[in-house]
Design a protein around this motif. Structure first.
Motif, PDB file in Angstrom:
ATOM      1  N   VAL A  21       0.926  -1.190   0.078  1.00 12.89           N
ATOM      2  CA  VAL A  21       0.037  -0.005  -0.072  1.00 12.89           C
ATOM      3  C   VAL A  21       0.869   1.290   0.123  1.00 12.89           C
ATOM      4  O   VAL A  21       1.884   1.275   0.555  1.00 12.89           O
ATOM      5  N   GLN A  22       0.518   2.265  -0.733  1.00 16.35           N
ATOM      6  CA  GLN A  22       1.417   3.258  -0.982  1.00 16.35           C
ATOM      7  C   GLN A  22       0.292   4.544  -0.848  1.00 16.35           C
ATOM      8  O   GLN A  22      -0.867   4.497  -0.987  1.00 16.35           O
ATOM      9  N   LEU A  23       0.864   5.652   0.021  1.00 17.40           N
ATOM     10  CA  LEU A  23       0.088   6.705   0.176  1.00 17.40           C
ATOM     11  C   LEU A  23       0.839   8.011  -0.094  1.00 17.40           C
ATOM     12  O   LEU A  23       2.004   8.167   0.530  1.00 17.40           O
ATOM     13  N   THR A  24       0.558   8.829  -0.745  1.00 16.32           N
ATOM     14  CA  THR A  24       1.241  10.196  -1.116  1.00 16.32           C
ATOM     15  C   THR A  24       0.223  11.303  -0.464  1.00 16.32           C
ATOM     16  O   THR A  24      -0.723  11.520  -0.794  1.00 16.32           O
ATOM     17  N   VAL A  25       0.998  12.090   0.187  1.00 18.36           N
ATOM     18  CA  VAL A  25       0.370  13.105   0.829  1.00 18.36           C
ATOM     19  C   VAL A  25       1.068  14.391   0.523  1.00 18.36           C
ATOM     20  O   VAL A  25       2.212  14.672   0.445  1.00 18.36           O
ATOM     21  N   ALA A  26       0.433  15.605  -0.422  1.00 19.47           N
ATOM     22  CA  ALA A  26       1.004  16.403  -1.004  1.00 19.47           C
ATOM     23  C   ALA A  26       1.595  17.409  -0.174  1.00 19.47           C
ATOM     24  O   ALA A  26       2.265  18.190  -0.235  1.00 19.47           O
ATOM     25  N   ALA A  27       0.777  17.753   1.140  1.00 16.69           N
ATOM     26  CA  ALA A  27       1.009  18.927   1.757  1.00 16.69           C
ATOM     27  C   ALA A  27       1.020  18.656   3.365  1.00 16.69           C
ATOM     28  O   ALA A  27       0.148  18.580   3.965  1.00 16.69           O
ATOM     29  N   PRO A  28       2.134  17.695   3.739  1.00 14.36           N
ATOM     30  CA  PRO A  28       2.077  17.097   5.055  1.00 14.36           C
ATOM     31  C   PRO A  28       2.439  18.183   5.996  1.00 14.36           C
ATOM     32  O   PRO A  28       2.892  19.199   6.009  1.00 14.36           O
ATOM     33  N   ASP A  29       1.839  17.768   7.412  1.00 12.83           N
ATOM     34  CA  ASP A  29       2.045  18.617   8.439  1.00 12.83           C
ATOM     35  C   ASP A  29       3.699  19.156   8.595  1.00 12.83           C
ATOM     36  O   ASP A  29       4.615  18.059   8.689  1.00 12.83           O
ATOM     37  N   PRO A  30       4.160  20.127   8.414  1.00 13.51           N
ATOM     38  CA  PRO A  30       5.663  20.521   8.414  1.00 13.51           C
ATOM     39  C   PRO A  30       6.508  20.350   9.673  1.00 13.51           C
ATOM     40  O   PRO A  30       7.424  20.101   9.629  1.00 13.51           O
ATOM     41  N   LYS A  31       5.498  20.128  10.690  1.00 14.02           N
ATOM     42  CA  LYS A  31       6.344  19.900  11.912  1.00 14.02           C
ATOM     43  C   LYS A  31       6.376  18.285  12.302  1.00 14.02           C
ATOM     44  O   LYS A  31       6.826  17.726  13.124  1.00 14.02           O
ATOM     45  N   GLY A  32       6.042  17.687  11.136  1.00 17.95           N
ATOM     46  CA  GLY A  32       6.250  16.046  11.342  1.00 17.95           C
ATOM     47  C   GLY A  32       5.023  15.537  11.202  1.00 17.95           C
ATOM     48  O   GLY A  32       4.221  15.220  12.114  1.00 17.95           O
ATOM     49  N   ALA A 113     -10.200  -0.109   6.564  1.00 17.36           N
ATOM     50  CA  ALA A 113      -9.611   0.056   7.866  1.00 17.36           C
ATOM     51  C   ALA A 113      -8.482  -0.806   8.279  1.00 17.36           C
ATOM     52  O   ALA A 113      -7.511  -0.543   9.183  1.00 17.36           O
ATOM     53  N   CYS A 114      -8.264  -1.812   7.563  1.00 21.89           N
ATOM     54  CA  CYS A 114      -7.176  -2.932   7.891  1.00 21.89           C
ATOM     55  C   CYS A 114      -5.709  -2.668   7.181  1.00 21.89           C
ATOM     56  O   CYS A 114      -4.722  -2.750   7.378  1.00 21.89           O
ATOM     57  N   VAL A 115      -6.014  -1.689   5.863  1.00 17.61           N
ATOM     58  CA  VAL A 115      -4.762  -1.516   5.041  1.00 17.61           C
ATOM     59  C   VAL A 115      -4.628   0.010   4.842  1.00 17.61           C
ATOM     60  O   VAL A 115      -3.374   0.248   4.252  1.00 17.61           O
ATOM     61  N   PHE A 116      -5.456   0.758   5.096  1.00 17.53           N
ATOM     62  CA  PHE A 116      -5.181   2.380   4.721  1.00 17.53           C
ATOM     63  C   PHE A 116      -4.986   3.199   5.942  1.00 17.53           C
ATOM     64  O   PHE A 116      -5.394   3.199   6.940  1.00 17.53           O
ATOM     65  N   VAL A 117      -3.496   3.787   6.035  1.00 17.15           N
ATOM     66  CA  VAL A 117      -3.416   4.678   6.983  1.00 17.15           C
ATOM     67  C   VAL A 117      -4.127   6.049   6.963  1.00 17.15           C
ATOM     68  O   VAL A 117      -4.369   6.382   5.760  1.00 17.15           O
ATOM     69  N   SER A 118      -4.315   6.786   7.846  1.00 16.92           N
ATOM     70  CA  SER A 118      -5.226   8.051   7.927  1.00 16.92           C
ATOM     71  C   SER A 118      -3.652   8.913   8.137  1.00 16.92           C
ATOM     72  O   SER A 118      -2.772   8.634   8.587  1.00 16.92           O
ATOM     73  N   VAL A 119      -4.160  10.119   7.506  1.00 13.12           N
ATOM     74  CA  VAL A 119      -3.233  11.412   7.717  1.00 13.12           C
ATOM     75  C   VAL A 119      -4.084  12.255   8.776  1.00 13.12           C
ATOM     76  O   VAL A 119      -4.834  12.792   8.740  1.00 13.12           O
ATOM     77  N   GLU A 120      -3.378  12.057  10.041  1.00 10.81           N
ATOM     78  CA  GLU A 120      -3.924  13.056  11.080  1.00 10.81           C
ATOM     79  C   GLU A 120      -3.921  14.333  10.973  1.00 10.81           C
ATOM     80  O   GLU A 120      -2.932  15.083  10.404  1.00 10.81           O
ATOM     81  N   GLY A 121      -5.143  15.052  11.106  1.00  4.34           N
ATOM     82  CA  GLY A 121      -5.293  16.172  10.922  1.00  4.34           C
ATOM     83  C   GLY A 121      -5.749  16.563   9.492  1.00  4.34           C
ATOM     84  O   GLY A 121      -6.275  17.670   9.100  1.00  4.34           O
TER      85      GLY A 121
END
Ligand SMILES: [Zn+2]
Length: 603
Positions: A21-32, A113-121
């Motif tokens: 599983v791959q996930l690309t987040v264009a604008a991640p939280d810059p603090k990590g 729910a078993c395979v995809f991570v969520s992006v907090e916030g």
């Protein structure tokens, strides 16, 4: 490039049961950026810690690896960066249940729910999902079935799908494999059923009956505004039963022989089981998936969410699942009464109803209902079955008190209008308040007894108001589910005071009931029966053996506890009258008959 989160899933290794599983987040939280995997899946109230199946996980930015720090059992934090992050995970998938993820050389199935991570916030950001084909040759000819909206994918094909946000992304299970597909429209809304694996069924008939069923449900509460498609995903192995509800689909498991073959006519008990299951999950698209407890809006998928209302969402759904089969004309009224008699039987055989209320059962779903042990029949009550009987009692009570002006149907419509169409969710006291308001009388006493008490429900008296007689009898065999009158003249077996089941080919005391002969004889759950009165006691001869003794006779019982052979004496007694069947009172007056017809036909 859009700002959507871009997910890719690929069955990477069928033999090793691994998805990549791959996930690309264009604008991640810059603090990590923090990423998380749910600990539980909506609809199944148990902490399952899906992150435990993550075999490997890493992060990249600009093609270079960046640090990914594990924060706790299900969360990771990437090193601070302003660039797009791509997360790559390998996930082990060998849970072939409706709430899991599975992959082998016959098919692929997953819940998000078993395979995809969520992006907090950023849980509200749109999600694109690219579903890719496995490389293995055995997967040639596999097709994709999901209710997720297609972006560039053809129907039933690999390609890109899209969901409005993370909650929706994980609300569309996906089945990939050899599929038998049937399609039908209900009120202009496209519906489909996709059956996995080798099946030879009368698909035209299944579609026809599901259409009739769905039409009846849509008539009841009206189509939700965003219900523009619906998919039943079905797996029919040799044995099994269960389902999980979603907003635009459901995952079902039933036994293969629950499905009709071409040329078969009439609704067998087995096919009725399948239709009841489909009806249950379909009703959930209103009751729990859109109209839900306030504590589920939104779902907290990290920890347990406590509510005393599970009986509303599972009990009332269990009441309507069978009732709608009758209202839709799929089963005759006698058949419906048989199903209701079986539900009553399950409840009165649960001694735990005297120990736990349905409000407590709802609240403790996480640790008791979903983690049942051998003592469960003594200690707990199901919010499904007793909840269904509370719904039936309440429905009939409202009908008779209002002279047919008010019913549970009206209560459900009112709850749907108030909390189903918005985001608020039903407050804990909401259901009772609506009943009291619509009835124009305080129903607090009824609810205190029915929901928070452990006494018997006044169901027998309520059934009498619609000309239905309530009968109790003894069980005629170990597998007698009730609902039907005793047939034949055979003696009823004496009672051991235990639930006997077959485990590994052995007749096992799966539960020992409080106060019964097995408990007095010192039998423990898990003990394996060997012989009674000097003759082998097996699943095949058990009922017959138990018919052959006199009540009160002291008998030698030989059993294994682990590998210790043990002997005790047991005194069998008459079986309790804990098996219910219902019948129609032919002498009921016209008003009573009219009330029954209204109950079984209105919506
Ligand atoms: Zn349910």
């Amino acid at each position: 490039m859009t700002n959507a989160h871009h997910y890719t899933i690929r069955p990477k290794d069928l033999g090793a049961h691994l998805y990549e599983v791959q996930l690309t987040v264009a604008a991640p939280d810059p603090k990590g950026q923090v990423f998380a995997i749910p600990a539980w899946i909506p609809g199944s109230y148990m902490i399952r810690d899906y992150a435990k199946h993550v075999v490997a996980i890493r992060a990249e930015a600009d093609g270079r690896s960046i640090e990914l720090h594990k924060l706790d059992k299900s969360r990771w934090q990437a090193a601070p960066t302003e660039r797009a992050i791509t997360l790559v995970a390998e996930i082990y998938a060998h849970d072939d249940s409706v709430r899991g993820a599975h992959l082998d050389n016959t098919h692929a199935y997953f819940n998000g729910a078993c395979v995809f991570v969520s992006v907090e916030g950023q849980e509200d950001v749109e999600c694109e999902l690219d579903i890719q084909a496995p490389q293995e040759s055995c997967a040639k000819g596999w097709r994709v079935a999901t209710s997720m909206r297609r972006q560039d994918a053809e129907a039933y094909a690999y390609g890109t799908y899209v969901a409005a946000d993370y909650a929706e992304l994980i609300d569309h299970p996906v089945e990939i494999g050899e599929l038998a597909v049937g399609e039908f429209d209900v009120r202009g809304i496209p519906h489909a059923i996709a059956i996995r694996g080798r099946t030879r069924v009368d698909m035209a008939r299944i579609c026809h009956d599901l259409q009739t069923l769905c039409e009846q449900h849509l008539e009841f509460l009206g189509a939700p505004e965003n219900l523009d498609r619906y998919l039943f995903l079905l797996h029919a192995p040799a044995k099994g039963y269960g389902g999980l509800e979603h907003r635009w689909s459901s995952s079902l498991v039933c036994a293969r022989d629950n499905l009709p073959q071409r040329g078969e006519e009439g609704i067998s008990d087995e096919y009725r089981t399948f239709l009841g299951l489909a009806s249950h999950e379909y009703f959930h698209l209103w009751n729990i998936k859109r109209l839900k407890p306030a504590v589920f809006t939104p779902y907290d998928l990290v920890d347990e969410s406590y509510t005393q209302l599970m009986w509303v969402f599972e009990g009332i759904t269990s009441y309507y699942d069978d009732l709608v089969l009758a209202r839709a004309g799929l089963i005759p009224e006698e058949s419906y009464l048989e199903l209701l008699g079986q539900t009553i039987t399950r409840v009165i055989r649960s001694g735990g109803r005297h120990r736990q209320s349905v409000a407590e059962s709802s609240f403790d779903a996480w640790t008791k209902f979903y983690k049942q042990d051998a003592n469960a029949p003594n200690a707990i009550i199901s919010y499904y079955t007793k909840g269904a009987l509370i719904a039936a009692t309440l429905d009939l009570k409202l009908r008779v008190a209002s002279d047919g002006e008010l019913s549970l149907d009206d209560v459900m419509r009112s709850c749907w209008d108030r909390w189903g169409k918005g985001e608020a969710g039903m407050p804990e006291e909401g259901f009772e308040a609506v009943c009291t308001e619509l009835a124009g009388e305080n129903l607090g006493g009824f609810f205190d007894a029915a929901l928070r008490g452990t006494g018997e429900l006044p169901l027998q008296a309520m059934l009498a108001t619609v000309g239905v007689d309530y009968h109790l009898r003894q069980a005629t065999s170990r597998t007698d589910k009730g609902g039907k009158k005793k047939s034949g003249k055979r003696l009823t077996p004496l009672w051991t005071g235990a639930n006997l089941s077959v485990a590994g080919g052995k007749l096992t005391f799966s539960s020992v009931l409080n106060g019964g002969p097995a408990e007095h004889a010192g039998i423990s759950p898990g003990d394996v029966a060997v012989a009674l009165d000097g003759v082998a006691l097996t699943a095949a001869n058990c009922d017959q053996r138990l018919r052959s003794f006199r009540r009160g006779e002291k008998l030698e019982l030989v059993f294994f506890r682990g590998d210790d052979l043990m002997t005790t004496s047991i005194t069998l007694v008459d079986a309790p009258e804990n098996t219910c069947y219902l019948s129609i009172d032919d002498e009921a007056d016209l008003a009573t008959v009219a009330r029954r017809e209204d109950w079984l036909s209105s919506a």
